[in-house]
Design a protein around this motif. Sequence first.
Motif, PDB file in Angstrom:
ATOM      1  N   GLU A  21       0.831  -1.204   0.000  1.00 41.08           N
ATOM      2  CA  GLU A  21       0.000   0.000   0.000  1.00 41.08           C
ATOM      3  C   GLU A  21       0.865   1.253   0.000  1.00 41.08           C
ATOM      4  O   GLU A  21       0.504   2.266  -0.625  1.00 41.08           O
ATOM      5  N   ALA A  22       2.010   1.204   0.669  1.00 44.71           N
ATOM      6  CA  ALA A  22       2.926   2.355   0.668  1.00 44.71           C
ATOM      7  C   ALA A  22       3.483   2.599  -0.724  1.00 44.71           C
ATOM      8  O   ALA A  22       3.765   3.748  -1.109  1.00 44.71           O
ATOM      9  N   LYS A  23       3.602   1.533  -1.501  1.00 46.06           N
ATOM     10  CA  LYS A  23       4.106   1.637  -2.873  1.00 46.06           C
ATOM     11  C   LYS A  23       2.996   2.061  -3.833  1.00 46.06           C
ATOM     12  O   LYS A  23       3.263   2.437  -4.981  1.00 46.06           O
ATOM     13  N   GLY A  24       1.746   1.997  -3.370  1.00 46.56           N
ATOM     14  CA  GLY A  24       0.621   2.408  -4.211  1.00 46.56           C
ATOM     15  C   GLY A  24       0.230   1.382  -5.257  1.00 46.56           C
ATOM     16  O   GLY A  24      -0.313   1.747  -6.308  1.00 46.56           O
ATOM     17  N   LEU A  25       0.461   0.105  -4.985  1.00 50.50           N
ATOM     18  CA  LEU A  25       0.153  -0.958  -5.940  1.00 50.50           C
ATOM     19  C   LEU A  25      -1.093  -1.729  -5.523  1.00 50.50           C
ATOM     20  O   LEU A  25      -1.342  -1.932  -4.340  1.00 50.50           O
ATOM     21  N   THR A  26      -1.865  -2.170  -6.505  1.00 51.50           N
ATOM     22  CA  THR A  26      -2.989  -3.055  -6.228  1.00 51.50           C
ATOM     23  C   THR A  26      -2.457  -4.480  -6.081  1.00 51.50           C
ATOM     24  O   THR A  26      -1.303  -4.770  -6.437  1.00 51.50           O
ATOM     25  N   LEU A  27      -3.304  -5.370  -5.592  1.00 51.95           N
ATOM     26  CA  LEU A  27      -2.907  -6.774  -5.486  1.00 51.95           C
ATOM     27  C   LEU A  27      -2.523  -7.339  -6.849  1.00 51.95           C
ATOM     28  O   LEU A  27      -1.519  -8.050  -6.995  1.00 51.95           O
ATOM     29  N   GLU A  28      -3.310  -7.006  -7.865  1.00 45.56           N
ATOM     30  CA  GLU A  28      -3.064  -7.519  -9.209  1.00 45.56           C
ATOM     31  C   GLU A  28      -1.757  -6.986  -9.776  1.00 45.56           C
ATOM     32  O   GLU A  28      -0.981  -7.735 -10.383  1.00 45.56           O
ATOM     33  N   GLU A  29      -1.504  -5.707  -9.579  1.00 51.98           N
ATOM     34  CA  GLU A  29      -0.271  -5.102 -10.095  1.00 51.98           C
ATOM     35  C   GLU A  29       0.956  -5.694  -9.412  1.00 51.98           C
ATOM     36  O   GLU A  29       1.934  -6.071 -10.081  1.00 51.98           O
ATOM     37  N   ALA A  30       0.904  -5.796  -8.084  1.00 56.32           N
ATOM     38  CA  ALA A  30       2.054  -6.310  -7.346  1.00 56.32           C
ATOM     39  C   ALA A  30       2.303  -7.777  -7.676  1.00 56.32           C
ATOM     40  O   ALA A  30       3.455  -8.188  -7.909  1.00 56.32           O
ATOM     41  N   GLY A  31       1.251  -8.566  -7.726  1.00 56.87           N
ATOM     42  CA  GLY A  31       1.408  -9.979  -8.050  1.00 56.87           C
ATOM     43  C   GLY A  31       1.968 -10.187  -9.441  1.00 56.87           C
ATOM     44  O   GLY A  31       2.833 -11.051  -9.659  1.00 56.87           O
ATOM     45  N   GLY A  32       1.478  -9.387 -10.395  1.00 54.17           N
ATOM     46  CA  GLY A  32       1.945  -9.510 -11.767  1.00 54.17           C
ATOM     47  C   GLY A  32       3.423  -9.218 -11.915  1.00 54.17           C
ATOM     48  O   GLY A  32       4.114  -9.831 -12.746  1.00 54.17           O
ATOM     49  N   VAL A  34       5.815  -9.900  -9.855  1.00 54.13           N
ATOM     50  CA  VAL A  34       6.698 -10.955  -9.330  1.00 54.13           C
ATOM     51  C   VAL A  34       6.244 -12.355  -9.765  1.00 54.13           C
ATOM     52  O   VAL A  34       6.809 -13.361  -9.327  1.00 54.13           O
ATOM     53  N   GLY A  35       5.214 -12.420 -10.608  1.00 51.27           N
ATOM     54  CA  GLY A  35       4.802 -13.695 -11.172  1.00 51.27           C
ATOM     55  C   GLY A  35       3.911 -14.555 -10.294  1.00 51.27           C
ATOM     56  O   GLY A  35       3.937 -15.786 -10.404  1.00 51.27           O
ATOM     57  N   ILE A  36       3.127 -13.930  -9.398  1.00 53.29           N
ATOM     58  CA  ILE A  36       2.151 -14.700  -8.628  1.00 53.29           C
ATOM     59  C   ILE A  36       0.774 -14.085  -8.853  1.00 53.29           C
ATOM     60  O   ILE A  36       0.655 -12.910  -9.219  1.00 53.29           O
ATOM     61  N   SER A  37      -0.264 -14.867  -8.656  1.00 48.05           N
ATOM     62  CA  SER A  37      -1.618 -14.397  -8.927  1.00 48.05           C
ATOM     63  C   SER A  37      -2.109 -13.432  -7.851  1.00 48.05           C
ATOM     64  O   SER A  37      -1.576 -13.387  -6.734  1.00 48.05           O
ATOM     65  N   LYS A  38      -3.137 -12.683  -8.198  1.00 48.35           N
ATOM     66  CA  LYS A  38      -3.778 -11.784  -7.243  1.00 48.35           C
ATOM     67  C   LYS A  38      -4.300 -12.566  -6.047  1.00 48.35           C
ATOM     68  O   LYS A  38      -4.172 -12.126  -4.894  1.00 48.35           O
ATOM     69  N   ALA A  39      -4.889 -13.741  -6.310  1.00 49.54           N
ATOM     70  CA  ALA A  39      -5.446 -14.569  -5.232  1.00 49.54           C
ATOM     71  C   ALA A  39      -4.349 -15.039  -4.269  1.00 49.54           C
ATOM     72  O   ALA A  39      -4.543 -15.063  -3.055  1.00 49.54           O
ATOM     73  N   THR A  40      -3.204 -15.414  -4.822  1.00 51.52           N
ATOM     74  CA  THR A  40      -2.095 -15.881  -3.984  1.00 51.52           C
ATOM     75  C   THR A  40      -1.576 -14.764  -3.101  1.00 51.52           C
ATOM     76  O   THR A  40      -1.351 -14.955  -1.897  1.00 51.52           O
ATOM     77  N   LEU A  41      -1.397 -13.582  -3.684  1.00 50.99           N
ATOM     78  CA  LEU A  41      -0.904 -12.454  -2.899  1.00 50.99           C
ATOM     79  C   LEU A  41      -1.918 -12.061  -1.828  1.00 50.99           C
ATOM     80  O   LEU A  41      -1.545 -11.728  -0.692  1.00 50.99           O
ATOM     81  N   SER A  42      -3.201 -12.118  -2.173  1.00 49.37           N
ATOM     82  CA  SER A  42      -4.242 -11.819  -1.192  1.00 49.37           C
ATOM     83  C   SER A  42      -4.165 -12.790  -0.025  1.00 49.37           C
ATOM     84  O   SER A  42      -4.307 -12.405   1.143  1.00 49.37           O
ATOM     85  N   ARG A  43      -3.921 -14.065  -0.329  1.00 51.76           N
ATOM     86  CA  ARG A  43      -3.790 -15.081   0.720  1.00 51.76           C
ATOM     87  C   ARG A  43      -2.564 -14.800   1.593  1.00 51.76           C
ATOM     88  O   ARG A  43      -2.613 -14.969   2.814  1.00 51.76           O
TER      89      ARG A  43
END
Length: 281
Positions: A21-32, A34-43
């Motif tokens: 959140e400090a970087k201003g990234l969404t789950l989808e953006e951050a996961g993309g 580093v090569g992991i899914s939005k669902a995985t990062l959310s978990r």
Amino acid sequence: MPVGPTTRRRQLGADLRRLREAKGLTLEEAGGRVGISKATLSRYETKEGTVKWPAVDALCREYGASDEERLALVELAKGAKIQGWWRSLADPIPDSMNLMLTLEDEVVREDHYACMYIPGLLQTRAYAEAVHRASEAQCPEREVQHMVDIRMKRQELLERADPPHLWCVIDEAALRRRVGGRQVMRDQLSHLLTMARRPHITVQVLPFSTGAHAAAVGSFAMLRGPARELDVVYVDLLGGGLFMEKTQELERYRLAFEYLSAQALDLETSAETVDRISKEL
């Protein structure tokens, strides 16, 4: 007190979310990135399931974390797989108790309001057996003894060199409810008085004269972690238990316990009350 796997896992999730959140990234953006899914990062962020430390390392680099913070979070990810003593038990235990043991192994303080029975960490074996036989009427004796063994093992956390602080507000009804017969209750109340003399154990009695109070809905326990955001509330239910960790829920129970403690008798008067009830038996 050493930090255990559940505390590590929860701390890791909270820190990863803060950095993203400090970087201003969404789950989808951050996961993309580093090569992991939005669902995985959310978990990862919601503290559920296991984590892979290389992914944590990559996320920290993407978020611009310092080397010190990155290495600390990687160590949290690696340590989150360590298991507690109860994992080696031959017989299975209920899921809610499994989580309770995991959390309790890592607390720095426990706040209990007990309106039905003496808190489990302060029960004698005979009292615990009577409680389990009553609440699990269809349960075979072998299973009753298994659950009581676990309860007795739980109590060892109070014997640690650096034990958590246990603060119990016990309703007068729990002291007067005759569980297991007169002698079992006499022994239980005597044990309660002995434990209450320890510096890391606080016992207060909430007398009938208090009338209506802040937790008339039932017993609960607040398990306090090394950091405030790691606190959890446990409410015992028929057939299981409910864990709550949302900020609003935690604040409600924190406030309720503060009110209960303020309404309860002081330590000396509480001890005198327990002793008097014991003698009345």
